[in-house]
Motif scaffolding. Structure first.
Motif, short mmCIF file in Angstrom:
data_model
loop_
_atom_site.label_atom_id
_atom_site.label_comp_id
_atom_site.label_asym_id
_atom_site.label_seq_id
_atom_site.Cartn_x
_atom_site.Cartn_y
_atom_site.Cartn_z
N GLU A 1 23.23 -16.11 -22.95
CA GLU A 1 23.48 -16.70 -21.63
C GLU A 1 22.18 -16.91 -20.86
O GLU A 1 21.96 -17.94 -20.25
CB GLU A 1 24.41 -15.80 -20.83
CG GLU A 1 24.80 -16.38 -19.48
CD GLU A 1 25.82 -15.53 -18.76
OE1 GLU A 1 25.61 -15.27 -17.57
OE2 GLU A 1 26.81 -15.12 -19.40
N ASN A 2 21.31 -15.91 -20.90
CA ASN A 2 19.98 -16.02 -20.31
C ASN A 2 18.95 -16.03 -21.42
O ASN A 2 19.16 -15.41 -22.47
CB ASN A 2 19.69 -14.82 -19.38
CG ASN A 2 20.46 -14.93 -18.07
OD1 ASN A 2 20.47 -15.99 -17.45
ND2 ASN A 2 21.09 -13.84 -17.67
N PRO A 3 17.84 -16.73 -21.24
CA PRO A 3 16.83 -16.76 -22.30
C PRO A 3 16.26 -15.37 -22.56
O PRO A 3 16.25 -14.51 -21.68
CB PRO A 3 15.75 -17.70 -21.75
CG PRO A 3 16.12 -18.03 -20.36
CD PRO A 3 17.46 -17.50 -20.07
N PRO B 1 15.09 -9.75 -22.08
CA PRO B 1 15.80 -10.75 -21.26
C PRO B 1 14.88 -11.32 -20.19
O PRO B 1 14.07 -10.60 -19.61
CB PRO B 1 16.93 -9.94 -20.61
CG PRO B 1 17.07 -8.71 -21.44
CD PRO B 1 15.73 -8.44 -22.04
N ARG C 1 15.02 -13.23 -16.76
CA ARG C 1 15.91 -13.62 -15.66
C ARG C 1 15.15 -14.52 -14.69
O ARG C 1 14.07 -14.17 -14.24
CB ARG C 1 16.43 -12.39 -14.96
CG ARG C 1 17.08 -11.42 -15.92
CD ARG C 1 18.23 -10.66 -15.31
NE ARG C 1 18.70 -9.58 -16.14
CZ ARG C 1 19.29 -9.69 -17.31
NH1 ARG C 1 19.46 -10.86 -17.85
NH2 ARG C 1 19.71 -8.64 -17.98
N TRP C 2 15.78 -15.66 -14.41
CA TRP C 2 15.16 -16.62 -13.52
C TRP C 2 16.22 -17.47 -12.85
O TRP C 2 17.35 -17.54 -13.32
CB TRP C 2 14.15 -17.49 -14.25
CG TRP C 2 14.74 -18.38 -15.34
CD1 TRP C 2 15.99 -18.30 -15.89
CD2 TRP C 2 14.11 -19.45 -16.01
NE1 TRP C 2 16.16 -19.25 -16.86
CE2 TRP C 2 15.03 -19.98 -16.96
CE3 TRP C 2 12.87 -20.03 -15.91
CZ2 TRP C 2 14.72 -21.04 -17.78
CZ3 TRP C 2 12.58 -21.10 -16.75
CH2 TRP C 2 13.48 -21.59 -17.66
N ASP C 3 15.86 -18.08 -11.75
CA ASP C 3 16.66 -19.11 -11.12
C ASP C 3 15.91 -20.41 -11.30
O ASP C 3 14.72 -20.50 -10.93
CB ASP C 3 16.85 -18.85 -9.61
CG ASP C 3 18.08 -18.05 -9.31
OD1 ASP C 3 19.03 -18.11 -10.11
OD2 ASP C 3 18.11 -17.37 -8.27
N HIS D 1 11.27 -16.26 -10.18
CA HIS D 1 11.19 -15.23 -11.22
C HIS D 1 10.47 -14.02 -10.62
O HIS D 1 9.35 -14.15 -10.12
CB HIS D 1 10.45 -15.75 -12.45
CG HIS D 1 10.22 -14.72 -13.50
ND1 HIS D 1 11.25 -14.11 -14.18
CD2 HIS D 1 9.09 -14.17 -13.98
CE1 HIS D 1 10.75 -13.25 -15.05
NE2 HIS D 1 9.44 -13.26 -14.94
#
Length: 165
Positions: free
Chosen positions: A18-20, A26, A28-30, A43
């Motif tokens: 789902e997330n890279p 993992p 996590r970023w927008d 990030h």
């Protein structure tokens, strides 16, 4: 799964979750798309503006401008990695037959002459398309046999621009 080299540093990126996942961790970023080539990224509570300056699908390379700083990114997919593991080079050392226009546009610069020896990645032409200048580079090594266009010419997608011997 991809590997990429950014500023001579190797990264492994997996987009299957789902997330890279970046180097096994993992990421996590927008990510918000602002235009076709510009993105805003958050990030670790830091803001980044990223622009795709140039993209070459044949060479699997991208030039990104992140917060005003240019970064050359070289991508390798699972097939490239498999060929490399087997000791087989991809098209890196291949001889090229001709350079075709990847899109319609205007020739704004010619950086080679007939008889020039070129190597993979050498700049050949500058093609303006959609108000952006695109550097067309040699996909392999060879000698320029003929140049079928001139500065100021309008070209169509697939049109042969440069022939190699």
């Amino acid at each position: 799964m991809y590997t990429t080299t950014l500023n001579n540093q190797l990264f492994t990126v997996d987009f299957s979750a789902e997330n890279p996942v970046l180097n096994g961790e993992p990421f996590r970023w927008d990510l918000i798309k602002l235009t076709d080539r510009t993105f805003h990224i958050l990030h670790q509570n830091r803001s980044y503006t990223a622009e795709v300056v140039e993209m070459n699908a044949v060479e699997k390379s991208v030039i990104l401008k992140i917060n005003g700083q240019l970064h050359q990114v070289q991508l390798k997919d699972r097939f490239d990695l498999l060929l490399e593991k087997m000791g087989m080079s991809s098209a890196a050392n291949a001889k090229v037959n001709d350079l075709k226009a990847p899109m319609p546009g205007l020739i704004v610069g010619i950086n080679v002459e007939v008889g020039n020896e070129v190597n993979k990645g050498d700049s050949l032409l500058v093609l303006e398309a959609m108000k952006m200048e695109n550097m067309l580079k040699a996909a392999g090594s060879g000698t320029i046999k003929s140049i079928r266009i001139a500065k100021g010419d309008r070209v169509e997608k697939g049109q042969v621009l440069v022939e190699f011997a």
